[in-house]
Write a protein that holds these residues in place. Structure first.
Motif, PDB file in Angstrom:
ATOM      1  N   GLN A 334       3.749  11.281   1.741  1.00 60.08           N
ATOM      2  CA  GLN A 334       4.501  10.808   2.908  1.00 60.08           C
ATOM      3  C   GLN A 334       4.758   9.309   2.810  1.00 60.08           C
ATOM      4  OE1 GLN A 334       3.309  12.188   6.845  1.00 60.08           O
ATOM      5  NE2 GLN A 334       3.587  10.136   7.675  1.00 60.08           N
ATOM      6  N   ASP A 335       3.721   8.549   2.524  1.00 60.01           N
ATOM      7  CA  ASP A 335       3.870   7.104   2.348  1.00 60.01           C
ATOM      8  C   ASP A 335       4.174   6.789   0.883  1.00 60.01           C
ATOM      9  OD1 ASP A 335       3.125   6.724   5.054  1.00 60.01           O
ATOM     10  OD2 ASP A 335       1.004   6.796   4.494  1.00 60.01           O
ATOM     11  N   VAL A 336       4.781   5.634   0.650  1.00 58.09           N
ATOM     12  CA  VAL A 336       5.077   5.183  -0.701  1.00 58.09           C
ATOM     13  C   VAL A 336       3.863   4.444  -1.247  1.00 58.09           C
ATOM     14  CG1 VAL A 336       6.577   3.741  -2.129  1.00 58.09           C
ATOM     15  CG2 VAL A 336       7.535   5.008  -0.191  1.00 58.09           C
ATOM     16  N   MET A 337       3.424   4.809  -2.451  1.00 59.82           N
ATOM     17  CA  MET A 337       2.248   4.182  -3.061  1.00 59.82           C
ATOM     18  C   MET A 337       2.655   3.543  -4.381  1.00 59.82           C
ATOM     19  SD  MET A 337      -0.462   7.283  -2.273  1.00 59.82           S
ATOM     20  CE  MET A 337      -1.861   6.447  -3.030  1.00 59.82           C
ATOM     21  N   LEU A 338       2.415   2.238  -4.489  1.00 64.21           N
ATOM     22  CA  LEU A 338       2.837   1.483  -5.662  1.00 64.21           C
ATOM     23  C   LEU A 338       1.654   0.695  -6.237  1.00 64.21           C
ATOM     24  CD1 LEU A 338       6.244   0.040  -4.365  1.00 64.21           C
ATOM     25  CD2 LEU A 338       5.925   1.952  -5.941  1.00 64.21           C
ATOM     26  N   PRO A 339       0.945   1.234  -7.224  1.00 68.64           N
ATOM     27  CA  PRO A 339      -0.127   0.466  -7.863  1.00 68.64           C
ATOM     28  C   PRO A 339       0.456  -0.720  -8.620  1.00 68.64           C
ATOM     29  CG  PRO A 339       0.292   2.505  -9.066  1.00 68.64           C
ATOM     30  CD  PRO A 339       1.105   2.573  -7.812  1.00 68.64           C
ATOM     31  N   LYS A 340      -0.262  -1.840  -8.623  1.00 66.94           N
ATOM     32  CA  LYS A 340       0.248  -3.031  -9.303  1.00 66.94           C
ATOM     33  C   LYS A 340      -0.847  -3.654 -10.160  1.00 66.94           C
ATOM     34  CE  LYS A 340      -0.511  -6.308  -5.446  1.00 66.94           C
ATOM     35  NZ  LYS A 340      -1.335  -7.341  -6.084  1.00 66.94           N
ATOM     36  N   THR A 341      -0.397  -4.439 -11.148  1.00 72.11           N
ATOM     37  CA  THR A 341      -1.336  -5.048 -12.088  1.00 72.11           C
ATOM     38  C   THR A 341      -1.113  -6.550 -12.225  1.00 72.11           C
ATOM     39  OG1 THR A 341       0.191  -4.467 -13.867  1.00 72.11           O
ATOM     40  CG2 THR A 341      -1.627  -2.941 -13.440  1.00 72.11           C
ATOM     41  N   SER A 342      -0.460  -7.144 -11.217  1.00 69.78           N
ATOM     42  CA  SER A 342      -0.320  -8.603 -11.178  1.00 69.78           C
ATOM     43  C   SER A 342      -0.199  -9.026  -9.726  1.00 69.78           C
ATOM     44  CB  SER A 342       0.896  -9.086 -11.983  1.00 69.78           C
ATOM     45  OG  SER A 342       2.096  -8.783 -11.308  1.00 69.78           O
ATOM     46  N   CYS A 343      -0.049 -10.314  -9.492  1.00 71.91           N
ATOM     47  CA  CYS A 343      -0.101 -10.842  -8.131  1.00 71.91           C
ATOM     48  C   CYS A 343       1.035 -10.309  -7.261  1.00 71.91           C
ATOM     49  CB  CYS A 343      -0.062 -12.374  -8.189  1.00 71.91           C
ATOM     50  SG  CYS A 343      -0.247 -13.178  -6.596  1.00 71.91           S
ATOM     51  N   SER A 344       2.279 -10.474  -7.704  1.00 70.31           N
ATOM     52  CA  SER A 344       3.417 -10.091  -6.861  1.00 70.31           C
ATOM     53  C   SER A 344       3.830  -8.649  -7.095  1.00 70.31           C
ATOM     54  CB  SER A 344       4.618 -11.001  -7.122  1.00 70.31           C
ATOM     55  OG  SER A 344       5.748 -10.521  -6.403  1.00 70.31           O
ATOM     56  N   VAL A 345       3.920  -7.893  -6.024  1.00 69.15           N
ATOM     57  CA  VAL A 345       4.366  -6.507  -6.115  1.00 69.15           C
ATOM     58  C   VAL A 345       5.800  -6.418  -6.623  1.00 69.15           C
ATOM     59  CG1 VAL A 345       5.105  -6.472  -3.693  1.00 69.15           C
ATOM     60  CG2 VAL A 345       4.533  -4.326  -4.838  1.00 69.15           C
ATOM     61  N   PHE A 346       6.592  -7.472  -6.401  1.00 65.95           N
ATOM     62  CA  PHE A 346       7.987  -7.441  -6.854  1.00 65.95           C
ATOM     63  C   PHE A 346       8.099  -7.645  -8.365  1.00 65.95           C
ATOM     64  CE2 PHE A 346       8.741  -7.835  -2.386  1.00 65.95           C
ATOM     65  CZ  PHE A 346       9.950  -7.170  -2.189  1.00 65.95           C
ATOM     66  N   ASN A 347       7.109  -8.239  -8.990  1.00 70.07           N
ATOM     67  CA  ASN A 347       7.116  -8.404 -10.435  1.00 70.07           C
ATOM     68  C   ASN A 347       6.441  -7.245 -11.145  1.00 70.07           C
ATOM     69  OD1 ASN A 347       8.457 -10.879 -10.406  1.00 70.07           O
ATOM     70  ND2 ASN A 347       6.560 -12.033 -10.161  1.00 70.07           N
ATOM     71  N   ILE A 351       9.425  -1.893  -6.676  1.00 71.18           N
ATOM     72  CA  ILE A 351       9.566  -1.860  -5.218  1.00 71.18           C
ATOM     73  C   ILE A 351      10.970  -2.205  -4.746  1.00 71.18           C
ATOM     74  CG2 ILE A 351       8.727  -4.252  -4.948  1.00 71.18           C
ATOM     75  CD1 ILE A 351       7.496  -3.355  -2.264  1.00 71.18           C
ATOM     76  N   ASP A 352      11.629  -3.136  -5.408  1.00 73.91           N
ATOM     77  CA  ASP A 352      12.984  -3.512  -4.986  1.00 73.91           C
ATOM     78  C   ASP A 352      13.911  -2.301  -5.068  1.00 73.91           C
ATOM     79  OD1 ASP A 352      15.044  -5.221  -4.155  1.00 73.91           O
ATOM     80  OD2 ASP A 352      15.619  -5.664  -6.222  1.00 73.91           O
ATOM     81  N   TYR A 353      13.843  -1.552  -6.163  1.00 77.81           N
ATOM     82  CA  TYR A 353      14.643  -0.336  -6.353  1.00 77.81           C
ATOM     83  C   TYR A 353      14.331   0.678  -5.252  1.00 77.81           C
ATOM     84  CZ  TYR A 353      15.913   4.108  -8.635  1.00 77.81           C
ATOM     85  OH  TYR A 353      16.413   5.356  -8.924  1.00 77.81           O
ATOM     86  N   VAL A 354      13.038   0.854  -4.948  1.00 77.23           N
ATOM     87  CA  VAL A 354      12.616   1.824  -3.929  1.00 77.23           C
ATOM     88  C   VAL A 354      13.126   1.421  -2.554  1.00 77.23           C
ATOM     89  CG1 VAL A 354      10.603   2.803  -2.743  1.00 77.23           C
ATOM     90  CG2 VAL A 354      10.590   2.558  -5.239  1.00 77.23           C
ATOM     91  N   LEU A 355      12.979   0.142  -2.202  1.00 78.49           N
ATOM     92  CA  LEU A 355      13.413  -0.322  -0.883  1.00 78.49           C
ATOM     93  C   LEU A 355      14.910  -0.113  -0.682  1.00 78.49           C
ATOM     94  CD1 LEU A 355      11.363  -3.643  -0.578  1.00 78.49           C
ATOM     95  CD2 LEU A 355      10.951  -1.511   0.650  1.00 78.49           C
ATOM     96  N   ALA A 381      10.441 -11.324  -1.895  1.00 73.52           N
ATOM     97  CA  ALA A 381      11.267 -10.469  -1.033  1.00 73.52           C
ATOM     98  C   ALA A 381      12.428 -11.254  -0.436  1.00 73.52           C
ATOM     99  CB  ALA A 381      10.407  -9.864   0.078  1.00 73.52           C
ATOM    100  N   ALA A 382      12.147 -12.451   0.034  1.00 76.71           N
ATOM    101  CA  ALA A 382      13.202 -13.285   0.611  1.00 76.71           C
ATOM    102  C   ALA A 382      14.264 -13.623  -0.432  1.00 76.71           C
ATOM    103  CB  ALA A 382      12.610 -14.562   1.199  1.00 76.71           C
TER     104      ALA A 382
END
Length: 429
Positions: A334-347, A351-355, A381-382
């Motif tokens: 139901q919720d979107v789950m995005l594991p990450k391996t660095s500081c910024s989720v956008f890098n 996530i940008d594609y998903v949003l 994000a900004a």
């Protein structure tokens, strides 16, 4: 007189001027150190002898001398407000060792106070009552040198905050030829209403299409559930344990539970809003990003994480997945789950594609750490064109100064609201 003689006189005069300037700077530096020592030592004495009782005394005196300002504060007990003021003064005193970093923080506070209708004359009243409180609390330790130091530092604080407040008021007065109410009628539909008194179907325009460059202010754009996603950053058991040896243990014990509680409140409302939508309809999305490697030996994590200590170099993995906290737990599927391996989720994720696939234009961001992963996500994000709101009391850092630095770093990229204010907007729109 020869040219050589004139040059010699000029050089001598310049050398003398440089010497005088150097001596003046030394005098200024010495005076600053004297004042800084006087302020820090006397505030330590206030901390040790009175603690929060000092700021409670301040508010009592302020309301007695200036009863009109009482309505600017919450009704009832002022203890919580006194605690906030005590921490703010303590932070400002500590930051005297780094004044360039203090001034932007004061300017941010000044902008906030302007929104609460604090005017320049109020700073005079506060200064008068603060000096009275210090003089009363310090007794014989209140000397002419101490008085000079506190008057000097308060004048700097008041001017910085007051000037920032006036700038904020002026900017607000200049803006707006577009009001963001969420429901926007197309021009032809509006004409139909004028000509024929018949009901029309209202249509929500893209928020981006309503922005007028140089005129629209980010603070005018309220949250619309249909275009909003909640981004929860790194709230997982592995990163939410309280270190009992932390030098900021009292702060951490207070703010980590608050972050979890407020994030849970945001999640609950977003899920309630989503429950009213049809299958495959977008809106009120919840996105969890968390530290988890793609490989069991964490060889895929970023170089920065490999250099940042044992935990970040050995993240949870597919065979030992990240553990979540009750109330702040994703619903799989139901919720979107995005594991990450660095500081910024956008890098570190897509996530940008998903949003964009979810038609998200607005992001509410919460989690930890304010001055690291949260700030990185907000800035990225900004830069990618999302309208960001930070739920500032649903974020935390390892110390109060780190938290405030993070908030300051995000100020130009986002709106700063309390969890209550975010919830109010999401309910209204």
């Amino acid at each position: 007189m020869s040219d050589a003689g004139e040059e010699a006189i000029a050089a001598s005069a310049a050398k003398k001027a440089d010497k005088e300037t150097t001596e003046e700077k030394k005098d200024d530096d010495a005076l600053f150190e004297t004042r800084k020592h006087a302020i820090q030592s006397t505030w330590k004495a206030v901390e040790d002898s009175l603690g929060v009782a000092a700021t409670e005394l301040f508010y009592k005196h302020l309301f007695e001398e200036y009863p009109d300002v009482r309505s600017m504060f919450p009704d009832g007990d002022m203890k919580e407000q006194a605690e906030k003021l005590f921490k703010t003064v303590t932070l400002a005193v500590d930051y005297l060792k780094d004044v360039p970093s203090l001034l932007p923080i004061l300017a941010d506070l000044g902008g906030k106070h302007a929104a609460w209708d604090v005017k320049p004359e109020h700073y005079d009243a506060v200064g008068e009552c603060l000096i009275w409180t210090l003089k009363t609390g310090l007794g014989d330790a209140w000397t002419d040198e101490v008085a000079d130091a506190w008057v000097w530092v308060y004048q700097i604080i008041a001017k910085t905050m007051s000037d920032a407040g006036e700038e904020a008021r002026a900017a607000k007065a200049d803006k707006k030829d577009v009001q963001f109410t969420g429901d926007v009628k197309e021009p032809e539909e509006a004409k139909a209403v004028q000509k024929q008194e018949v009901p029309i179907v209202e249509k929500q325009a893209s928020i981006r299409s309503l922005i007028r460059a140089g005129k629209t202010d980010r603070n005018d754009i309220q949250l619309r559930p249909v275009s909003t996603a909640l981004l929860v950053i790194d709230i997982q058991k592995e990163l939410a344990r309280i270190d009992e040896d932390s030098p900021n243990i009292d702060y951490v014990k207070k703010v980590f539970p608050r972050m979890i509680e407020n994030t849970a409140r945001l999640i609950n409302l977003m899920r309630k809003n989503r429950s009213t939508l049809e299958p495959k309809e977008t809106g009120s999305e919840i996105i969890f990003t968390y530290c988890q490697a793609l490989t069991d030996d964490s060889r895929d994590v970023s170089l920065d994480y490999k250099l940042s200590g044992s935990f970040l170099a050995n993240l949870p993995s597919p065979s030992r997945p990240a553990q979540f906290i009750d109330g702040v737990r994703p619903i799989v599927g139901q919720d979107v789950m995005l594991p990450k391996t660095s500081c910024s989720v956008f890098n570190a994720t897509n996530i940008d594609y998903v949003l964009r696939n979810l038609d998200v234009e607005q992001l509410v961001i919460c989690g930890q750490l304010t001055d690291q992963c949260v700030e990185s996500a907000v800035r990225d994000a900004a830069d990618r064109g999302y309208l960001v709101t930070v739920a500032e009391d649903a974020c935390t850092a390892l110390s109060e100064s780190d938290h405030l630095k993070g908030l300051h770093g995000m100020r130009g990229f986002s709106r700063m609201l309390s969890t209550d204010e975010v919830l109010q907007e999401l309910r209204q729109n």
